[in-house]
Design an enzyme around this catalytic site. Structure first.
Site, short mmCIF file in Angstrom:
data_model
loop_
_atom_site.label_atom_id
_atom_site.label_comp_id
_atom_site.label_asym_id
_atom_site.label_seq_id
_atom_site.Cartn_x
_atom_site.Cartn_y
_atom_site.Cartn_z
N LYS B 135 43.86 115.61 120.98
CA LYS B 135 43.93 114.25 120.45
C LYS B 135 42.68 113.49 120.91
O LYS B 135 42.22 113.67 122.04
CB LYS B 135 45.19 113.61 121.04
CG LYS B 135 45.61 112.30 120.47
CD LYS B 135 46.92 111.87 121.19
CE LYS B 135 47.55 110.65 120.57
NZ LYS B 135 48.81 110.30 121.25
N SER B 210 52.18 109.36 117.70
CA SER B 210 50.79 109.05 117.51
C SER B 210 49.87 110.28 117.49
O SER B 210 48.76 110.20 117.03
CB SER B 210 50.32 108.09 118.60
OG SER B 210 50.32 108.72 119.86
N SER B 234 55.27 110.58 120.91
CA SER B 234 53.99 110.85 120.24
C SER B 234 53.58 112.31 120.13
O SER B 234 52.70 112.63 119.34
CB SER B 234 52.87 110.05 120.91
OG SER B 234 52.95 108.71 120.51
#
Lengths: 567, 567
Positions: B135, B210, B234
Site C-alpha cells: 500500500k 482502504s 482496511s
C-alpha cells in the site's frame, strides 16, 4: 466488626475516626504491651524485645523457606499468620506503616488453608498459607478504600482487585494494609489521614514512597511479601530506603483490574503493581504465583500473554552451560544528579565483587538524556494539571502537603494539557523509547543468521536514587526511578550496603551541574544518614522481567547481599 | 529515473503530474498492447488474453509454491518478478489499483537474489525472490509518499518503514505500490490524486478499502502477497470484496516503525499492518517471515515479544491428536445491521460444511452491543474532529470526497475531544474490552487445576461486512470490521462464495431495525452484485493471531475455499 469510618463535620474529625478505625484493627491477642513512648531513632531491633522466640523465628525466616514449611505442614498458616500479625502491629507502633491490620480476616483464611492441607495433603497453591501485606490502594472487598484522600473515607468497594483474587487462590493470606502518601505521588509516605511513616533505621529519614508503608513493614519483618504499585519509583524507593527487595514489572504483566479504576483510559504512563519482599525469592514467588499457568489475560485483556518465562530467561538470555556471560552495563551516574558518596561506594563495591566472579562481563553504560525522560514523566503524570487532585482535596478541606504541592504546583511540567499536547508528550515518550532501544542495540557485538543482534548488554546496574533515604520532605529527585517508568523497563531494587560515616565522606570540592544537583549535594552530610540502608537497581529491557530476576538470582546466589562489611 | 512529482499551481495540475509519474512507471518490457478501451464489467479473465503462458503459469501459482520453486532455483526471481510486473501493469489498466510500479528497483533486487542463490546455494530468507506489493502508505525510501493527499506530493522520505527492511532481508522483492482512498479512511478506494479503484469482478462495485489497490491487484493476480494496513477494516474489506485472503493482526505484533509517523502518540486506537494474499499460506508466510526468530521488538520497543508461536497454536489451543476440538462460535448477525442474503448463505453453507468434518464444534455466539463498539471507534478515529485532515485538504484546495465527508463531517461521533473526553472514550474502550473478554469466558465448560477456564470458544466465525462489495460510494457500515479493531482482536478474511442471483433473493418482507439497517437493506438487489465475491471472517482473542491462522489452516485444509458451487 469495626464500624467503617464516615465523613465527619471537619476533615480533622474524619481523620480522628479513620485513625481510630486503624487502631481498633490492631487489637490482637496476645496484646503488645510495654512499648516505650520514646523510641530510639533506629527501631529495627525493638521487635526482638517484644515477640516470643517462636514469633521471631517465624518472622525472620525468608518467605521461600516459610513456603516450604507451610506446604509440608511443618508450620501451620495460623501460627505463621499470628506471628506476622503481631510483628506488623508492632511495626505500626514503631513506624506508623499501617492503615489497617486484618487479624480476623487473615486468621480465618489461615485456618481454612490449614484445614485444606490436612484434608487434601497438599497445598492449595504456590503461596499456600503465607501472609501477604498490601498497599491500601490495592482494592480489598468490603474494606474502606480511601486512596489517602479524606474525601474518600466512605468508599467501601464490594469487589477485590483481580490481583487479590489471584493471590488468594494461590494461597496467600492478606494480613495487613499499608500506608501511602497524599496523592500517592510522593517518594515518601505522609498523608493527612495517617500521618508520616518513618524509616525504621532512622526516624528522621523517610521510608520512601509511595508504597512507603510496605517498605517500613517489610524492613521490620511484619511481612515477608508485600504488594505495592509503581508509576515513578513507588515500590523501588521504599525498598531502597528500607533495605528490602522490590520489582517494578513491565506494564501489562501483573493484573491491574480493579486497582485505580478512576485512572482507566489514561494510558500514556501507567502505574503497575509489583512485589516487595525481605528476600529475592519473595519477588520471584510472587511473579510465578500470579503469572505462571494462570492466564490472567483471559479476564484482563490488557495483559500481555507471556505467562512467566523462567525457561526463556535461562535458555535465551544467558547461560552458564553454554559459556554465555551475563553482560552488565553499569550506569554510575545519570548525568543529571550525581549520587551521594554512599551510593557511589555501593556501586563500586558491588562492581568489584562482580568482577571477581565467573560468568560476568562489566561494561560502562552512558545515560541518554535522562533529563528529557523526566520532562516526559512529569508532564504525563497529571495531564489535567492536577485538577482531579485539587478537587478531591478541596472536597474535604484537607490541606496540601509539601511534597504534593511540590510535584503538582511547583512542577513546571505539570499543567493542563490539551489533547494535542497529550499526543505530543506521548509521541515524545515513544520516540525516547525508540532512541533508548537503539542505544541498547549499539552494544551488540554481532548478528545471528537472521540478522538479530547478539552480544548486547543484558541488564543495567545503576543507583536506585541520588542517595540513601532522604531526610523527611526532601525526596525531590525522581530521575533514577521514573526513568524506567518512562521506558517501561522492568527494574528490581535490592539491598547492598549501609551508609558509613567513615567511608562516605562528603566531596566538599564538588561543583554541582544544575539546581537539582546542587539541592542533592547540599542535602548530604554523612551524620544525617546514620544507619540508612543503600540499595541499587538492576534494569532490563521492556518485557524482560524474567531476565532481570534471573540476573539478580545469578548475582545474589554468588555474592551475599547486602555486602558484608569490610571489617 | 522519473522526476518526482511536485506541487503545481492548482491541485488539478498536481494530480496530472502525479498520474503521469504513475503512468511512466508502468513502462515495462515487453509492453502491454491492445488493451481495449471499453472494458467489460468483469475484467477478471482479461489477463489470460494478454500474458504469455509462462507468465500466466507463474502468476497463478500460489505464493507458497512460488517460494518453493524460488528457493530451489526452479524459478528465477527475475522471471517471477517480470511476470508479476506485467500482470500488475495490466491490473492497473483494468482497475486503477496502482500508485507506482517499481520495475527497475524490483528487477535489480531480483537479480541480486538470483545471484545470491547461485553463489550460496541457498535462499537468503523465507521470502526469497517473491514479489510483494505494498500500500502506498507504507514508507518506501526514496519514493514519494503522499498518503493520498495532494498537499503531500513533494514528500520523499529517505528511509523505508522497518517492515520493508524486514521483508527485504527475508528476500521479498517490492514490485508495486497500491492505491488507498482520501484520508485512508474509506472502506473504498477513491482519491483525487489517483481516482477510483474498482472491483475487478464488477466495475460498478468497490474493491473496498482502504487497502483497496491491494484487493484489486491480488484478485487479478498482479501480486501474490501484499501488505496493507487496518484501523477499521482496511485489509479485510478489500479482501472480502475481491475474493482474497487477509489478516488484521493484533496491535504490537507487526512492526509499524516508520509507518504513519505523524500519528505516533495517538494510541487509543491504532492502525496495524497486515498481509493480504491470493492464498492462506501467503498470510502465514508473511507473519513467519517478519516475526519468527527476527526479534523486531529490539528495534521497536512498542512491539510485544511473542515471536511467532506456531507450536503454541498447535499444542495449547486445540489439537487433533489430543482429541480436542476446534470450537467455533458463529455470529450470524451483529444485531445492528442484518447481512445481505449472499452473506447469510455463505455463513450457512460454510457452517454446514464444518458440521460435516471431524474435530469441529459449532456454537452460536451472541453479539454484545456492537453499536457501542462503533461509537467508541468512531469517536477515537478523529479525536480532533478531523482538524488535521481539514488542514491537509485545504493546503492544496482539493475537494472533500463523499465518503471522506461522511466519515468526518456527517459522523455524529467525530468531534474535537478535550483531553478528558479522550480519557473517557479510551476508558469506554477498555471497559468494553473487559466485558467482551468476560463474554468469552462465559463459554468455558470447566476449569483446570489452577483455575484457568477450559473449553472456551476458540474462534468466532462471522460476516466480513453487511454484504458483498457495495456499489461505489455506499460503504457506510463498518461495524462487522471495526468491531475487532475496538477489541484489538486478530481477524482473518477468506473467500467463501460468489453472489448468486438465483439463491440470494431479497427478503422483501424484512423490516429494518434502524436507519443503518434500512440503508443496507435498501442497497441490496441481487442484480447489482453480479459476480461479486463473498468473504467471511474468522476472529480470535487479542494476541491469538497464531490461533486464528491455525484454525483457518485447519478449516481450509479440509474444506475447499471458496466453496464449490452446488451444480
Amino acid at each position: 466488626m469495626s464500624v467503617f469510618p464516615k465523613q465527619m463535620d471537619t476533615w480533622q474529625e474524619t481523620v480522628a475516626v479513620v485513625q481510630q478505625y486503624r487502631d481498633n484493627s490492631l487489637d490482637i491477642d496476645p496484646p503488645l504491651s510495654g512499648i516505650p513512648l520514646n523510641l530510639p531513632s533506629n527501631v529495627s531491633e525493638i521487635p526482638r524485645k517484644f515477640l516470643s522466640a517462636i514469633e521471631l523465628d517465624i518472622t525472620e525466616t525468608p518467605p521461600e523457606h516459610l513456603l516450604e514449611k507451610l506446604a509440608s505442614g511443618e508450620l501451620s498458616s495460623v501460627a505463621v499468620t499470628q506471628a506476622f500479625l503481631r510483628r506488623a502491629a508492632l511495626a505500626q507502633r514503631l513506624t506508623n506503616c499501617l492503615t489497617e491490620l486484618l487479624p480476623r480476616r487473615a486468621l480465618a483464611r489461615a485456618k481454612e488453608l490449614d484445614d485444606h492441607l490436612s484434608q487434601h495433603g497438599k497445598p492449595i497453591g504456590p503461596l499456600h498459607g503465607l501472609p501477604v501485606s498490601i498497599k491500601e490502594q490495592i482494592t480489598l472487598a468490603d474494606h474502606p478504600l480511601n486512596y489517602s484522600y479524606v474525601s474518600w473515607v466512605d468508599n467501601v468497594p464490594r469487589h477485590s482487585a483481580y490481583l487479590i483474587d489471584l493471590l488468594e487462590t494461590a494461597g496467600a493470606v492478606i494480613h495487613a494494609r499499608t500506608t501511602q502518601p497524599q496523592l500517592i505521588m510522593h517518594l515518601e509516605c505522609a498523608s493527612n489521614l495517617y500521618g508520616t511513616t518513618v524509616n525504621p533505621f532512622n526516624c528522621s529519614l523517610t521510608s520512601g514512597g509511595s508504597s512507603g508503608g510496605e517498605g517500613a513493614l517489610l524492613a521490620l519483618k511484619g511481612s515477608a511479601l508485600g504488594v505495592g504499585t509503581d508509576i515513578g519509583g513507588s515500590v523501588r524507593s521504599p525498598a531502597a530506603n528500607c533495605g528490602v527487595w522490590a520489582l517494578r514489572p513491565t506494564t501489562g504483566r501483573v493484573p491491574m483490574l480493579g486497582i485505580d479504576e478512576d485512572y482507566i483510559g489514561q494510558e500514556a504512563i501507567r502505574a503497575v503493581a509489583g512485589p516487595m519482599s525481605t528476600s529475592f525469592e519473595g519477588l520471584r514467588s510472587f511473579m510465578r504465583a500470579v503469572l505462571r499457568g494462570r492466564k490472567p489475560e483471559l479476564k484482563e485483556p490488557g495483559l500481555i500473554p507471556l505467562g512467566w518465562r523462567d525457561d526463556e530467561a535461562k535458555s535465551h538470555f544467558w547461560s552458564e552451560e553454554k559459556g554465555w556471560r551475563l553482560k552488565i552495563g553499569v550506569m554510575w551516574d545519570d548525568g543529571v544528579v550525581k549520587p551521594h558518596p554512599p551510593v557511589q561506594r555501593a556501586l563500586r563495591e558491588l562492581v568489584e565483587a562482580l568482577k571477581e566472579i565467573d560468568g560476568v562481563e562489566i561494561r560502562d553504560w552512558e545515560p541518554y538524556h535522562h533529563d528529557q525522560a523526566w520532562s516526559i514523566a512529569a508532564s504525563l503524570y497529571f495531564p489535567d494539571g492536577g485538577a482531579d487532585e485539587e478537587r478531591e482535596l478541596r472536597a474535604s478541606g484537607e490541606p496540601w502537603l509539601p511534597l504534593s504541592r511540590w510535584i503538582v504546583k511547583d512542577n513546571p511540567f505539570c499543567k493542563e494539557l490539551g489533547m494535542h499536547d497529550l499526543w505530543d508528550w506521548t509521541a515524545k515518550r515513544e520516540q525516547y523509547r525508540i532512541k533508548y532501544a537503539s542505544r541498547w542495540l549499539e552494544t551488540a557485538t554481532g548478528d545471528d543468521e537472521r540478522g538479530v543482534p547478539t552480544g548486547m548488554v543484558d541488564v543495567l546496574l545503576c543507583p536506585a536514587g541520588p542517595g540513601a533515604a532522604p531526610p523527611l520532605e526532601n525526596s525531590k529527585y525522581w530521575g533514577y526511578l521514573a526513568q524506567w517508568n518512562v521506558l517501561d523497563y522492568p527494574a528490581a531494587v535490592f539491598p547492598v550496603t549501609t551508609v558509613d560515616k567513615g567511608a562516605d565522606k562528603k566531596d566538599q570540592s564538588y561543583r554541582p551541574r544544575n539546581e537539582q544537583d546542587a539541592f542533592n549535594h547540599e542535602l548530604y552530610e554523612p551524620e544525617r544518614y546514620t544507619d540508612a540502608p543503600v540499595g541499587l537497581q538492576l534494569v532490563g529491557r521492556i518485557y524482560e522481567d524474567e531476565k532481570v530476576l534471573a540476573a539478580l538470582d545469578f548475582i545474589s546466589s554468588r555474592i551475599q547481599l547486602p555486602l558484608r562489611k569490610a571489617t
